[in-house]
Structures are given as structure tokens and as C-alpha cells.
Design a protein around this motif. Structure first.
Motif, short mmCIF file in Angstrom:
data_model
loop_
_atom_site.label_atom_id
_atom_site.label_comp_id
_atom_site.label_asym_id
_atom_site.label_seq_id
_atom_site.Cartn_x
_atom_site.Cartn_y
_atom_site.Cartn_z
N VAL A 242 0.85 -1.19 0.00
CA VAL A 242 0.00 0.00 0.00
C VAL A 242 0.89 1.24 0.00
O VAL A 242 1.72 1.44 0.90
CB VAL A 242 -0.94 0.01 1.22
N SER A 243 0.70 2.08 -0.99
CA SER A 243 1.45 3.33 -1.07
C SER A 243 0.66 4.48 -0.46
O SER A 243 1.24 5.39 0.15
CB SER A 243 1.77 3.65 -2.53
N ARG A 244 -0.67 4.44 -0.58
CA ARG A 244 -1.52 5.49 -0.02
C ARG A 244 -2.89 4.89 0.24
O ARG A 244 -3.40 4.07 -0.53
CB ARG A 244 -1.63 6.66 -1.01
N TYR A 252 0.73 -1.27 -5.11
CA TYR A 252 1.72 -1.69 -6.11
C TYR A 252 2.15 -3.13 -5.84
O TYR A 252 2.22 -3.58 -4.69
CB TYR A 252 2.94 -0.76 -6.06
N ARG A 253 2.48 -3.82 -6.94
CA ARG A 253 3.02 -5.19 -6.82
C ARG A 253 3.93 -5.47 -8.00
O ARG A 253 3.59 -5.19 -9.16
CB ARG A 253 1.88 -6.22 -6.80
N SER A 262 2.37 -4.15 -11.50
CA SER A 262 0.92 -3.93 -11.36
C SER A 262 0.64 -2.75 -10.45
O SER A 262 1.31 -2.56 -9.42
CB SER A 262 0.25 -5.19 -10.80
N PHE A 263 -0.38 -1.98 -10.83
CA PHE A 263 -0.80 -0.81 -10.07
C PHE A 263 -2.31 -0.90 -9.83
O PHE A 263 -3.06 -1.33 -10.71
CB PHE A 263 -0.47 0.48 -10.83
N LYS A 264 -2.72 -0.46 -8.64
CA LYS A 264 -4.14 -0.49 -8.30
C LYS A 264 -4.52 0.84 -7.66
O LYS A 264 -3.84 1.34 -6.76
CB LYS A 264 -4.43 -1.65 -7.35
N VAL A 395 -7.21 -1.43 -11.99
CA VAL A 395 -6.05 -2.29 -11.83
C VAL A 395 -5.37 -2.40 -13.20
O VAL A 395 -6.04 -2.61 -14.21
CB VAL A 395 -6.42 -3.68 -11.28
N VAL A 396 -4.06 -2.20 -13.22
CA VAL A 396 -3.28 -2.23 -14.46
C VAL A 396 -2.10 -3.16 -14.27
O VAL A 396 -1.30 -2.99 -13.33
CB VAL A 396 -2.78 -0.82 -14.85
#
Length: 468
Positions: A242-244, A252-253, A262-264, A395-396
Motif C-alpha cells: 500500500v502506497s496510499r 503496487y506489486r 501492477s498498479f491499483k 487495476v493495471v
């Protein structure tokens, strides 16, 4: 009923001490032996069923003698049944009907479960036998008036058949195609599954499909897999950092051993869902409000729910600009997941798209967006003032084809680019929809086939939210 359905004891039962020979049976009631050979009578679902009724008159010695035999058999039952002859016969007739009705109902339930087909009969080509012990209580039916009175017309046969119709006229196939045309892909998949079950043919996974199915419905199994993948990734946070996590959620993963990152993102917006949808659907306007996007082009629009898109994005020096080509597909999941889902991924075959790309794409580093990437828009209950609200989740899964991505670039995406996009979207929603003459509202009016279809579905869902 068990008292009257047991085989009655006869005089031979009481007197015979001889051993049992072939063809003889042993009474289940008394253990006595009987040398009467029993031929089981078969009961067919569509044959004449003999129902016994209480005779109203006796006109001959034969009739009275036959009645006496029946009453005597009933009274000789081991449980010592008592009562007048009419009462005994009436009770026996009731029990007889119950047994036959129970057999009939059981056969019909089995037929309904296995979808017996055919127009002539549902019954399997075998006879169903009444237990021999029950048949012992049935008096012989003669040609006398009493015998004829004991026979009644057979009940009307109940044909619980599936009437096959031409495949292109099958209601379930028509419903599946209509749901597909409305963007309700999982409903279309469900109807096609029901059609497969009804006809006993797997229209979802068969290698060769009849032309009536069409190529669109043939692709439903693969689409369903992508939908399930996207929803799973949106709702599963295991393995993500968790970034924020405040009004904007950023996660992020990195997939170890690969170049996939991957970004969410998730946030609530005080705006109707249609406005968020318009910002993403009118993709060619993106570069006008997102300063990080240098080019945004709609390459093709196969349908109102599908489009192929090109975008180029600026990155800080010394990194090259990056571009992507994706297919985007909108899916109405209000019935299944209370949302509108937009699936996004790079097409496997780029050969037909290369000639449509901007010339500037040659200077960019190509990245791929992998299956499972998606945008989920969920309408929320309106605010007390009646303002529409929506929850957007993204989610990307991106493969930039760079073996080692510097940590500084990941930090830039998470800490700088993401918050900027969040605040920019909020500003656009407030400024670009305050007048019907602006570009986005105008685009929405010019496409009633899309926005006119989505708006009622959203209103219906919000109505259910307010009633809950």
C-alpha cells in the motif's frame, strides 16, 4: 394403507404344510406358504390404468359371489380389518389409487429432471411393475357387470415434453443475443449455458458450432475468463504493498522474476457514473485534460461497447516516452456485480493496427497491458442533496519490457503521477459538465445509443439502493 396393500391370507395359507416349490411365494405377512403362482402385472405410464370403484348395484349371483370374494380377502388380512363391504372396498380403492398415483408422479419427476425429448411419449421403453404383494389384494376382473364396473377410462396422459424448435428460433438463443447486444455478457453467457443444458449440446466449449450461434457468442467463454480475472484482481489485495490509503487508495506489486508491474487505484467521486464513463469513453479528448498524455487516438470502434486505443505518455528524463495499444470493452455487470466493468488489454495480433499508429510512435518504448487489467465503476447512493456518486477502481498489469525498472520511476508513478491524476479528474468532473454546450456533454448527447442505454440501467440500480 400398509394394512390393505399386504397380501391377504387365504385358506391355503392356513392348511398347507407342504414345502415351497418352484413358482410358489411366501407371504410377507404370516410366513405361511402358498402354491399360487403369481404373474407380475406390468404398469405402463401410457397404458390403461385399472381403477376400482364401489359398485352401486348387484344384479346377479355371479356379481354377489365376486363381491364376497373381495370382501373375504380383505377381512382375512393378518391385521383383521373390520368394516362393511362398501367401506372396505372404498378404502381399498383409495389405497390402490394412491399407489398408482405415486408411481406416476415419480416417473414424471424423473422425466422432467432428465429432459425427456420426443413428441409421442416421455416414458422410457420399459414397463414399471407394481409389487407382487400389492397385486394379491386386487380381485380378478371378469366380464360380469361388476367386473366392468371396476374398470374406468384411463386418465389423460400427461406429456411433459420439450418441444424442439429450430435453433435460430430458440427463445434462449434470442435472449442470449439480445443480452450480448446490450453489453450484458455474463447474462448472455448464462442464457447460452441454459440452452446447452436444455438441448444436451455444449454450445460454450464445442469446437464446431452451428452458424446460428454466431462468432460473437462463440467468444463468450474466453471473455468470461477475462471478466473473472479482472474482478478477482480488483477485490484481492494479498501480495500488494500500500502506497496510499485515504481518499485515494494506491497499491503496487512487482511480479518477481518478470518485467510485469501492477498498479491499483481506488477513489470515490461526487459525480454521476455517466460522467466518469464519458471521460474514459471519449478517449481522444484525454490529452486535452491529462498533461502526462501526449497523444490519445481512437484507432477503431467495432461497437458502442468496444474500441481500440492508442496512447503515448511522457516520462521524466532519462526515460523514453512510453506508449500502449489496447482494446477496451465495456460490460454491464449490474446484475452480477453492481457495476460497469471496462476490460483493457493489448491485443495479441497487432499486424492490422501498425499502419494506423501515429508516426511519433516510432520514438516511444512500447509497453503491453496484460489481461486482467480493468476499470470498475460502481454507482453509489446519491448524497443528501441528490448529487450522484460513483466509486472508481482501476487495476493495471503493465509489462514495459524493461528488465530492471529503477525504483525512482516506480516512486514517480505512485507518489506524483497518481495523486495528480486524481485531482485532475475531480476538476474535470466539476468544470466540464457545468454547461451542456461543453465538449463532453455534447458528445454524450450525440451518442444516445450508448449513454441512453447506460443511464436507465444506472437509475434502476440506484433505485434499488435507495429502497434497501
Amino acid at each position: 394403507m400398509g394394512q390393505l396393500c399386504s397380501r391377504p391370507r387365504t385358506v391355503e395359507d392356513k392348511l398347507s404344510d407342504e414345502p415351497v416349490t418352484e413358482g410358489a411365494i411366501v407371504s410377507a405377512d404370516s410366513g405361511h406358504k402358498q402354491h399360487t403362482s403369481v404373474t407380475p402385472q406390468s404398469y405402463d405410464l401410457h397404458s390403461d390404468v385399472i381403477h376400482h370403484a364401489l359398485p352401486e348395484a348387484h344384479d346377479s349371483v355371479d356379481e354377489l359371489s365376486e363381491l364376497d370374494v373381495v370382501v373375504e380377502q380383505l377381512r382375512n388380512n393378518q391385521n383383521s380389518v373390520t368394516g362393511s363391504a362398501p367401506e372396505l372396498l372404498q378404502q381399498w380403492d383409495h389405497d390402490h389409487r394412491v399407489v398408482l398415483d405415486s408411481i406416476d408422479a415419480s416417473i414424471q419427476r424423473a422425466q422432467r429432471q432428465h429432459h425427456w425429448e420426443g413428441s409421442s411419449s416421455l416414458a422410457p421403453p420399459v414397463s414399471h411393475h407394481i409389487p407382487a404383494a400389492y397385486l394379491h389384494t386386487a380381485p380378478p376382473v371378469s366380464n360380469s357387470k361388476l367386473g366392468r364396473a371396476l374398470q374406468s377410462p384411463p386418465p389423460p396422459a400427461q406429456h411433459l415434453t420439450y418441444q424442439a424448435v429450430p435453433l435460430d428460433q430458440e427463445p434462449l438463443l434470442i435472449q442470449a443475443k439480445q443480452a450480448y447486444a446490450d453489453g450484458r455478457l455474463l447474462q448472455s453467457h448464462k442464457r447460452l449455458q441454459e440452452l446447452s443444458d436444455l438441448r444436451g449440446i455444449d454450445y460454450l466449449h464445442s469446437g464446431v458450432l452451428p452458424p446460428e450461434i454466431g462468432p460473437e457468442l462463440a467468444g463468450l467463454p474466453a471473455l468470461k475468463i477475462k471478466i473473472d480475472e479482472g474482478l478477482y484482481e480488483l477485490k484481492t489485495h494479498e501480495g500488494w504493498s500500500v502506497s496510499r490509503n485515504d481518499d485515494l487508495q494506491v497499491m503496487y506489486r512487482h511480479h518477481a522474476g518478470t518485467s510485469v508491474h501492477s498498479f491499483k487505484f481506488a477513489a470515490d467521486f461526487d459525480s454521476p457514473l455517466e460522467h466518469i464513463l464519458a471521460m474514459s469513453r471519449e478517449f481522444d479528448l484525454t490529452h486535452s485534460w491529462n498533461r502526462y498524455v501526449t497523444e490519445s487516438v481512437i484507432l477503431s470502434e467495432p461497437s458502442i461497447f468496444e474500441s481500440t486505443l492508442y496512447a503515448a505518455s511522457w516520462l521524466p528524463f532519462p526515460f523514453p516516452h512510453i506508449d500502449v495499444v489496447v482494446t477496451a470493452r465495456g460490460i454491464d455487470l449490474a446484475d452480477e456485480d453492481r457495476c460497469l466493468l471496462i476490460m483493457v488489454n493489448t491485443p495479441e495480433d497487432m499486424s492490422k493496427l501498425s499502419s494506423r499508429l501515429p508516426a511519433s510512435s516510432a520514438k516511444c518504448k512500447r509497453a503491453d497491458i496484460l489481461p486482467g487489467s480493468c476499470i470498475r465503476l460502481e454507482p453509489l447512493a446519491p448524497s443528501p442533496s441528490g448529487q450522484g456518486r460513483v466509486r472508481a477502481s482501476v487495476v493495471v498489469h503493465m509489462d514495459p519490457h524493461i528488465k530492471h525498472v529503477p525504483a525512482g520511476l516506480i516512486t514517480f508513478v505512485l507518489k506524483i503521477m497518481s495523486p495528480f491524476l486524481f485531482s485532475t479528474i475531480q476538476k474535470v468532473l466539476k468544470s466540464e459538465f457545468d454547461s451542456p454546450k461543453k465538449v463532453l456533454p455534447t458528445r454524450m448527447r450525440d451518442k444516445p445509443e450508448l449513454y441512453g442505454l447506460i443511464a436507465p440501467r444506472i437509475a434502476e440500480y440506484i433505485h434499488h439502493l435507495q429502497e434497501a
